[in-house]
Design a protein around this motif. Structure first.
Motif: not given
Length: 83
Positions: A8-13
């Motif tokens: 899952m791609t984190a928002v921060e990424d």
């Protein structure tokens, strides 16, 4: 048995990838403040039932589906976040 792990791609990424150096917590705080401002009033006007019916009948604009409204909400949130 094959297991496929989906990262899952984190928002921060996503923020970093697009040149924003802020934490998810800071983003959430800013988004909360922005959405709180929009809750204070729509800036719209009240319309009579007759006026609304007239516009619905003759404007040529179709009602948005639930999926359309969900997509518009997501775009609005993303646009507000980017701003």
């Amino acid at each position: 048995m094959h297991c496929h792990y989906v990262r899952m791609t984190a928002v921060e990424d996503v923020l970093r990838r697009h040149g924003y150096s802020m934490s998810e917590q800071a983003l959430a705080a800013q988004l909360d403040a922005l959405l709180s401002l929009s809750d204070q009033g729509s800036g719209g006007i009240d319309m009579s039932f007759a006026d609304a019916a007239y516009l619905a009948r003759y404007s040529g604009v179709a009602d948005a589906s639930d999926a359309d409204l969900t997509a518009m909400d997501a775009r609005s949130a993303a646009r507000a976040t980017a701003e």
